[in-house]
Design a protein around this motif. Sequence first.
Motif, PDB file in Angstrom:
ATOM      1  N   LEU A 191       0.843  -1.182   0.000  1.00  0.00           N
ATOM      2  CA  LEU A 191       0.000   0.000   0.000  1.00  0.00           C
ATOM      3  C   LEU A 191       0.885   1.240   0.000  1.00  0.00           C
ATOM      4  O   LEU A 191       1.979   1.234   0.560  1.00  0.00           O
ATOM      5  CB  LEU A 191      -0.913  -0.010   1.226  1.00  0.00           C
ATOM      6  N   TYR A 235      -4.627   4.612   7.158  1.00  0.00           N
ATOM      7  CA  TYR A 235      -5.476   5.220   6.126  1.00  0.00           C
ATOM      8  C   TYR A 235      -6.425   4.192   5.531  1.00  0.00           C
ATOM      9  O   TYR A 235      -7.600   4.490   5.259  1.00  0.00           O
ATOM     10  CB  TYR A 235      -4.595   5.820   5.032  1.00  0.00           C
ATOM     11  N   TYR A 236      -5.960   2.959   5.357  1.00  0.00           N
ATOM     12  CA  TYR A 236      -6.753   1.947   4.664  1.00  0.00           C
ATOM     13  C   TYR A 236      -7.850   1.360   5.535  1.00  0.00           C
ATOM     14  O   TYR A 236      -8.755   0.708   5.034  1.00  0.00           O
ATOM     15  CB  TYR A 236      -5.824   0.854   4.131  1.00  0.00           C
ATOM     16  N   ASP A 270     -10.451   4.792   5.051  1.00  0.00           N
ATOM     17  CA  ASP A 270     -10.944   5.183   3.737  1.00  0.00           C
ATOM     18  C   ASP A 270     -11.913   4.125   3.214  1.00  0.00           C
ATOM     19  O   ASP A 270     -11.555   2.945   3.108  1.00  0.00           O
ATOM     20  CB  ASP A 270      -9.777   5.342   2.765  1.00  0.00           C
ATOM     21  N   ALA A 303     -10.670   2.108  -0.055  1.00  0.00           N
ATOM     22  CA  ALA A 303      -9.608   1.173   0.273  1.00  0.00           C
ATOM     23  C   ALA A 303     -10.132   0.034   1.135  1.00  0.00           C
ATOM     24  O   ALA A 303      -9.719  -1.121   0.990  1.00  0.00           O
ATOM     25  CB  ALA A 303      -8.477   1.905   0.993  1.00  0.00           C
ATOM     26  N   ASN A 304     -11.069   0.353   2.013  1.00  0.00           N
ATOM     27  CA  ASN A 304     -11.656  -0.652   2.890  1.00  0.00           C
ATOM     28  C   ASN A 304     -12.393  -1.721   2.092  1.00  0.00           C
ATOM     29  O   ASN A 304     -12.266  -2.925   2.353  1.00  0.00           O
ATOM     30  CB  ASN A 304     -12.607   0.041   3.861  1.00  0.00           C
ATOM     31  N   LEU A 364      -9.729  -3.930   0.246  1.00  0.00           N
ATOM     32  CA  LEU A 364      -9.085  -4.892   1.130  1.00  0.00           C
ATOM     33  C   LEU A 364     -10.055  -5.981   1.586  1.00  0.00           C
ATOM     34  O   LEU A 364      -9.658  -7.129   1.801  1.00  0.00           O
ATOM     35  CB  LEU A 364      -8.491  -4.173   2.339  1.00  0.00           C
ATOM     36  N   SER A 392       3.157  -1.239   4.172  1.00  0.00           N
ATOM     37  CA  SER A 392       2.992   0.165   3.810  1.00  0.00           C
ATOM     38  C   SER A 392       4.266   0.696   3.184  1.00  0.00           C
ATOM     39  O   SER A 392       5.364   0.496   3.713  1.00  0.00           O
ATOM     40  CB  SER A 392       2.629   0.999   5.039  1.00  0.00           C
ATOM     41  N   TYR A 397      -1.027  -1.806  -4.666  1.00  0.00           N
ATOM     42  CA  TYR A 397      -2.217  -0.957  -4.786  1.00  0.00           C
ATOM     43  C   TYR A 397      -1.825   0.510  -4.813  1.00  0.00           C
ATOM     44  O   TYR A 397      -1.282   1.036  -3.855  1.00  0.00           O
ATOM     45  CB  TYR A 397      -3.140  -1.239  -3.593  1.00  0.00           C
TER      46      TYR A 397
END
Length: 341
Positions: free
Chosen positions: A66, A72-73, A76, A79-80, A83, A101, A122
Amino acid sequence: MTLKSVAKTLSVSTATISNAFSRPDQLSKSLREKILKECSTLGYHGPNITARSLRKGKSGVLGVLLSDPLSYYFNDPVANQFLSGIAETVEQHQKQLLMLSGADSGKTNTGIESLPDSFIVYGSQEHNPLYNRIIQTGKPIVTVDFDAPEFGSINVDNQAAAYEVASYALKKRSAPHAAILGLRLIHSERVCRITDDELYDESESVARRRLNGYKQAAEESNIALSSELIWHIPHNTFALAKRAAKELLSVTPRPNIILCMSDVIASAVLNVAAEMGVSVPAEIGVVGFDDIPEASRTSPPLTTICQKSKEKGKQAVLMLVKGDTSSKILMPTELIVRDSA
């Protein structure tokens, strides 16, 4: 304790101990439960995954690289969803997931990138040392939301999708006057308006491609999109988007169409408009991009582009499971028409 020492203590083979932890179908339920209980008493919690991967050449781990900090993931929504699609499919294929990360990866080098068997990368990885180290491992890679010539990839046509939603919004106004709330258009951590020479290259930025789609729709409608009415928002957060929305809705004359590069940004516009007593869509039309679950629950519900983020995650895992690391998949998008425009 090691696998060998535990096997010797329990008077069974190392294969039996290993199967108790990783291949339960190879043992009877009672034998497996007995071995696990005795291992627990001894303080042994299973074969070392790193040692096993060195021995077998496979770890059963899929890595996801990422570009932003991991926190952040989890916050957001796009992104959530992405994943979530990865996690569901990884579990279905009985693999483990390791999230890495790229943020500040140049400051440390743990070598953890040697563990996964393959990687999903990603987002753009410009100047990311960890990405370069992963490439050097020679392991299978699939990229998502950016394209590297040597790897398989999953993308959407951001320019075409942005063009579609902008065209729809512009045609709904007899005298359209448009503004854009962009996401990561320039190299800056400030919420600000932009100048043309600051923009990312198209190859770097999904947002730049969306901007091109908005501009294309405006040109076909003979509408000038001034850079003074294009805002840069550095991160896809409600707080930053709300700050930009307050600036935009205070402009005179106020635009009557606001093209937002994410649904989070668009929902912030709706929130500020309600606070200022500006009617949507009577006074301003608002469109987003992503179709996160909340987009159908805003007031009014949000017109947006659905890009199926969860499906991207699923497809990326399936490509690696199947050994397909050369296909360039362009997933379809869909204009979702609701009341905000």
